[in-house]
Design an enzyme around this catalytic site. Sequence first.
Site, PDB file in Angstrom:
ATOM      1  N   HIS B 153       6.878 -15.953  71.474  1.00 45.78           N
ATOM      2  CA  HIS B 153       7.028 -15.989  70.704  1.00 45.78           C
ATOM      3  C   HIS B 153       7.464 -15.357  69.637  1.00 45.78           C
ATOM      4  O   HIS B 153       7.590 -14.629  69.847  1.00 45.78           O
ATOM      5  CB  HIS B 153       5.505 -15.787  70.046  1.00 45.78           C
ATOM      6  CG  HIS B 153       4.234 -15.216  69.923  1.00 45.78           C
ATOM      7  ND1 HIS B 153       4.068 -14.281  71.211  1.00 45.78           N
ATOM      8  CD2 HIS B 153       4.544 -13.769  68.935  1.00 45.78           C
ATOM      9  CE1 HIS B 153       3.519 -12.816  71.115  1.00 45.78           C
ATOM     10  NE2 HIS B 153       4.118 -12.217  69.567  1.00 45.78           N
ATOM     11  N   HIS B 200      -0.923 -17.557  70.233  1.00 43.92           N
ATOM     12  CA  HIS B 200       0.283 -17.883  69.311  1.00 43.92           C
ATOM     13  C   HIS B 200       1.933 -18.223  69.444  1.00 43.92           C
ATOM     14  O   HIS B 200       2.228 -18.083  71.051  1.00 43.92           O
ATOM     15  CB  HIS B 200       0.430 -16.477  67.907  1.00 43.92           C
ATOM     16  CG  HIS B 200       0.326 -15.161  69.227  1.00 43.92           C
ATOM     17  ND1 HIS B 200       0.033 -15.111  70.530  1.00 43.92           N
ATOM     18  CD2 HIS B 200       0.627 -14.500  68.453  1.00 43.92           C
ATOM     19  CE1 HIS B 200       0.493 -14.207  70.345  1.00 43.92           C
ATOM     20  NE2 HIS B 200       0.269 -13.243  69.738  1.00 43.92           N
ATOM     21  N   HIS B 215       9.764  -9.385  64.815  1.00 42.08           N
ATOM     22  CA  HIS B 215       9.646  -8.975  66.459  1.00 42.08           C
ATOM     23  C   HIS B 215       9.963 -10.363  66.876  1.00 42.08           C
ATOM     24  O   HIS B 215       9.140 -11.609  66.781  1.00 42.08           O
ATOM     25  CB  HIS B 215       8.046  -8.408  66.818  1.00 42.08           C
ATOM     26  CG  HIS B 215       7.161  -8.887  66.927  1.00 42.08           C
ATOM     27  ND1 HIS B 215       5.910  -8.603  66.214  1.00 42.08           N
ATOM     28  CD2 HIS B 215       6.888  -9.695  67.715  1.00 42.08           C
ATOM     29  CE1 HIS B 215       5.200  -9.447  65.986  1.00 42.08           C
ATOM     30  NE2 HIS B 215       5.481  -9.806  67.490  1.00 42.08           N
ATOM     31  N   HIS B 247      -4.208  -5.751  71.483  1.00 38.18           N
ATOM     32  CA  HIS B 247      -4.693  -6.030  69.579  1.00 38.18           C
ATOM     33  C   HIS B 247      -5.804  -7.021  69.346  1.00 38.18           C
ATOM     34  O   HIS B 247      -5.930  -7.351  70.427  1.00 38.18           O
ATOM     35  CB  HIS B 247      -3.535  -7.988  69.355  1.00 38.18           C
ATOM     36  CG  HIS B 247      -2.416  -7.734  68.966  1.00 38.18           C
ATOM     37  ND1 HIS B 247      -1.272  -6.496  68.378  1.00 38.18           N
ATOM     38  CD2 HIS B 247      -1.222  -8.119  69.677  1.00 38.18           C
ATOM     39  CE1 HIS B 247      -0.821  -6.705  68.559  1.00 38.18           C
ATOM     40  NE2 HIS B 247       0.004  -7.853  69.588  1.00 38.18           N
ATOM     41  N   TYR B 256       5.338  -2.296  71.264  1.00 39.71           N
ATOM     42  CA  TYR B 256       6.199  -2.321  70.213  1.00 39.71           C
ATOM     43  C   TYR B 256       7.942  -1.191  70.593  1.00 39.71           C
ATOM     44  O   TYR B 256       6.839  -0.544  70.449  1.00 39.71           O
ATOM     45  CB  TYR B 256       5.984  -2.637  68.874  1.00 39.71           C
ATOM     46  CG  TYR B 256       5.360  -3.948  68.382  1.00 39.71           C
ATOM     47  CD1 TYR B 256       5.623  -5.142  68.379  1.00 39.71           C
ATOM     48  CD2 TYR B 256       3.513  -4.197  68.294  1.00 39.71           C
ATOM     49  CE1 TYR B 256       5.134  -6.813  68.068  1.00 39.71           C
ATOM     50  CE2 TYR B 256       2.713  -4.895  68.765  1.00 39.71           C
ATOM     51  CZ  TYR B 256       3.467  -6.049  68.392  1.00 39.71           C
ATOM     52  OH  TYR B 256       2.712  -7.418  68.103  1.00 39.71           O
ATOM     53  N   GLU B 266       8.375  -7.214  71.260  1.00 40.47           N
ATOM     54  CA  GLU B 266       7.283  -7.502  71.414  1.00 40.47           C
ATOM     55  C   GLU B 266       7.459  -7.714  73.278  1.00 40.47           C
ATOM     56  O   GLU B 266       7.787  -8.508  73.405  1.00 40.47           O
ATOM     57  CB  GLU B 266       6.114  -7.658  70.936  1.00 40.47           C
ATOM     58  CG  GLU B 266       4.530  -7.843  71.430  1.00 40.47           C
ATOM     59  CD  GLU B 266       3.469  -8.737  71.092  1.00 40.47           C
ATOM     60  OE1 GLU B 266       3.913  -9.496  70.076  1.00 40.47           O
ATOM     61  OE2 GLU B 266       2.394  -7.970  70.756  1.00 40.47           O
TER      62      GLU B 266
END
Lengths: 308, 308, 308, 308
Positions: B153, B200, B215, B247, B256, B266
Amino acid sequence: MAMTGVLRPGHCQLRVLDMQESVDFYSNVMGLVHMGSDDQGREYFKTADERDHHSLILREADQAGMDFYGFKVLDKQTLEQLDADLNAYGVKTERIAAGEMLATGERLRFTAPTGHVFELYYQREDVGDGLGYVNPGVRVDGPGGICPVRLDHWQIHGADLDGSRDLFCNVLGFKVVERIKAEDGETDLAVWLSCSTKAHDIAFVRDERNNTLHHAAYLLESWERVLHAADVMAAKDVALDIGPLRHGITKGKTIYAFDPSGNRFETFSGGYDFYPDMKPLVWTYDQMGSAIFYHTRELNERFLTVVT
Amino acid sequence: MAMTGVLRPGHCQLRVLDMQESVDFYSNVMGLVHMGSDDQGREYFKTADERDHHSLILREADQAGMDFYGFKVLDKQTLEQLDADLNAYGVKTERIAAGEMLATGERLRFTAPTGHVFELYYQREDVGDGLGYVNPGVRVDGPGGICPVRLDHWQIHGADLDGSRDLFCNVLGFKVVERIKAEDGETDLAVWLSCSTKAHDIAFVRDERNNTLHHAAYLLESWERVLHAADVMAAKDVALDIGPLRHGITKGKTIYAFDPSGNRFETFSGGYDFYPDMKPLVWTYDQMGSAIFYHTRELNERFLTVVT
Amino acid sequence: MAMTGVLRPGHCQLRVLDMQESVDFYSNVMGLVHMGSDDQGREYFKTADERDHHSLILREADQAGMDFYGFKVLDKQTLEQLDADLNAYGVKTERIAAGEMLATGERLRFTAPTGHVFELYYQREDVGDGLGYVNPGVRVDGPGGICPVRLDHWQIHGADLDGSRDLFCNVLGFKVVERIKAEDGETDLAVWLSCSTKAHDIAFVRDERNNTLHHAAYLLESWERVLHAADVMAAKDVALDIGPLRHGITKGKTIYAFDPSGNRFETFSGGYDFYPDMKPLVWTYDQMGSAIFYHTRELNERFLTVVT
Amino acid sequence: MAMTGVLRPGHCQLRVLDMQESVDFYSNVMGLVHMGSDDQGREYFKTADERDHHSLILREADQAGMDFYGFKVLDKQTLEQLDADLNAYGVKTERIAAGEMLATGERLRFTAPTGHVFELYYQREDVGDGLGYVNPGVRVDGPGGICPVRLDHWQIHGADLDGSRDLFCNVLGFKVVERIKAEDGETDLAVWLSCSTKAHDIAFVRDERNNTLHHAAYLLESWERVLHAADVMAAKDVALDIGPLRHGITKGKTIYAFDPSGNRFETFSGGYDFYPDMKPLVWTYDQMGSAIFYHTRELNERFLTVVT
């Protein structure tokens, strides 16, 4: 809409021989959340992480096995369309009224060529996963036991594999992800089907014993949780079938075992993500051992013969 | 069809300041497979596990950042329908001919309200993951380096978050999975959108700097591979931003860091599965720290400010 | 005897500012087993896996920090020999009678050149780990919280690092496992010492603040349990110092955080095994960042400055 | 000195049926580092992480099995003392001159009551682990294959278990960590012995077949590396005995398999730390299955019968 139609396995109604023993097993060994019972004496469970009211219903009976398998669909319009599509395909359907099952809207029911009863539904009470919808955290203490993430898929057996496979692919929008071919190199001995990006939402195996259950599968968080599940099974004296080990098919990492009624279940982690633009993977008859149990490279007799 | 429409992030074209250094980085540090170059001097990469010909294109330029973001859609019919839908929504589209990009069919291009250029395409050469389509095994020796599973993503920034969010949700079939609200409790500061069952496929953050990249994310197999990625970064002296940590949003476990051109990337594992019947999770402004970095519960300056 | 002399860190007496809050923290956040209190009002704890009666004693005081650090030795003969050896080395010793500490035999006490008070003892009640000595199983449900395996080691600060290092190596049989050198390339800034096959049983850091505690460390089962510990800390709002990340020194994977009194603790997994035939590893001054925090490659201010 | 006397398993000389095939196996499947050969045609290996020159010597022979088992001791003084102690105990010893084995000083050899040949030595060239002694990093790319941390222990069989157990405990300083009792509740069927803080440095099993090898064990970093080892074995078609699963005894997580000559080996992770003040754990005859294979709770025939 990108994710449409049939969403996921949403519930199944399992026959158990002793309800009290089974409620204890699914609560304290499997580590599900007991959500209550209905006036038919059925007991309802969900995993801690599932948001819908339940995914497992237990019904006491003289014989183990699965009464029916339910898929959640996107919405009422999808349900109506699939009803029409099923009828057009020559499959009879019936409706079960909202409320017959706790916290659940109307269901559409049909029987697949392998003899299994399926249900489609689009509404179930969202009870949440206990972390809330605003500023949810991360669960650090589950309810104990194996504590899976979700009801994930089923492997079920019947003679007319081709019929059920085609019904799921042609009408319900499933795709073949992997398959094992018979010695003739043509016939499907087993197929793994997806209605999502999972490597399998359901698997059909060719078997004269119609309408039988090989296993219901629960997803775990990680390979370390697979170890934990095996430890729980040993500590609680659960009848193990095989594992921990890896599948060739789906590449998942797994354990098979039996509930107190003799119904096989799977607790597994991993497996790759599937998209409908991916070509199915094919396993030949002589590699069936590696296909199923990648590490041992051979099937055990019990895995091949016991169904409920 | 259950998984339809827009399938997944399929490619992105990244600007790098020094091509040779970048090819080395994405080959030997990130552990991607170098798939060749085209007559424009662009270099193509895929992960070992991806089956399509490539997912990353590097273009040498004076300024870092992302040229465009490509999503694979199910088929030509989907592409045509989305083209019509975009136009109907007031978004101009253009076509790029098959072959302009290696091993790839025609692409549909449009610019989102946040200024980012997106592409849709439905055809790319299936080169396989090296394990074959018949009796594939399990990869035991990757190409070295971080060796992610897939391009997963992007998080991108722009002023008109609402416009891009609505375009993706109303036209492209994405759903809001999680969001962070501004102090007013109403405005979306950031939204995480899915076109699949992933937590996501893209995230938009409200930021005056239009058409910027926060990112590009690569999926790893497990938390242990996140550790390995951190070890690789340290051994290869990669500029770390933050992590390993978890997260709050998506519950993924992450690191990251920056590529040699300063583009943040990421590498993460986990994150829950999302279905379109699930209510979005909301994070309030005061909990933004926990939302992003669940363990530290505070954002670091660099994470907030650096984009390319 | 192959494993002789000083065996391991066996107990430490920690000063806490609010006993009730601290008992709650060490019970429900750290996940230790509360073993009772004595007539001085001290509270005793062990990890679930430790077999001896306790490893942590809390004493309420106006200032945080550690009263003393106790090592278990093999037997009474060892205690007597070490008493004589300490005296011969010029270190004064005193005896504390059996029973002054719950479930514990006589203790030998002395003060090291860095100002820290150490104790040696050889007898403590074996209460077991709850799994029994006959056909023990595997623990599947810990007491909740972080639930470490054991008290593992301490890092403590004082000016005369050389003196304490030499005392531990020359008299108590410890070996230098790793060290960080000062800019002069000669002076030890920090030393990690082992009396076993652990990569460290104690670490001394050169610091003008005599008799100070940098951290007490608890061992976890795996890197996945390090993640779980970080999740617990976030869920319970524990003040985090840094982590999860890896050490260069010992190669362990770790988190540092603070108890409610401001005492830093470490929860970590891994680290290589050390044998006395192995040469010490040396870190130069300019690589101190990587030595301590391998992933970030730099020290944070708080880690460098806060001691109790 | 806290860690004294006999330190650890340091080498073993394994008989293989085909040297070329075996060198390939131990290099590319087991993932050891090939360190060279001597003028007797023996091939030497170490793990990537071991610092001493070698830990495995292969000798081509007509019959599989182990020629001898070597323990490293602390120093020359220890060797001389143990030589005297062995003689005083009635055990004949002989010396093998420095240099007979590559990079190794003089060795002391004796035969235990179970018929196995043991060696003690104190000097071997320290070739390092490839990361250096100054500012070493963390290994991110091993040599491929299973890539274990170290040679860890052996399980060996012979009739006079009591004799070998007593010799190791009374003369060499080993301690009994766990044991399985025969049906009479008295006789030791198997004992796990430690000379360190490992849960086992050697195990003896009562078996009429004197001087036989059940397995040589290699330590892995984690449960995830156990999975990787199983994947490697499947991918390389290594003959699997059993696993992955957990032991009841030691609580380690393991796989057993066979090298091309039919010598069984173990690749495992975990296991608790043992100290000499800990009471041995006892497993009764009826729980032997759980003691060995905690998950399956039963022994397989092959595991019980095959030795070399």
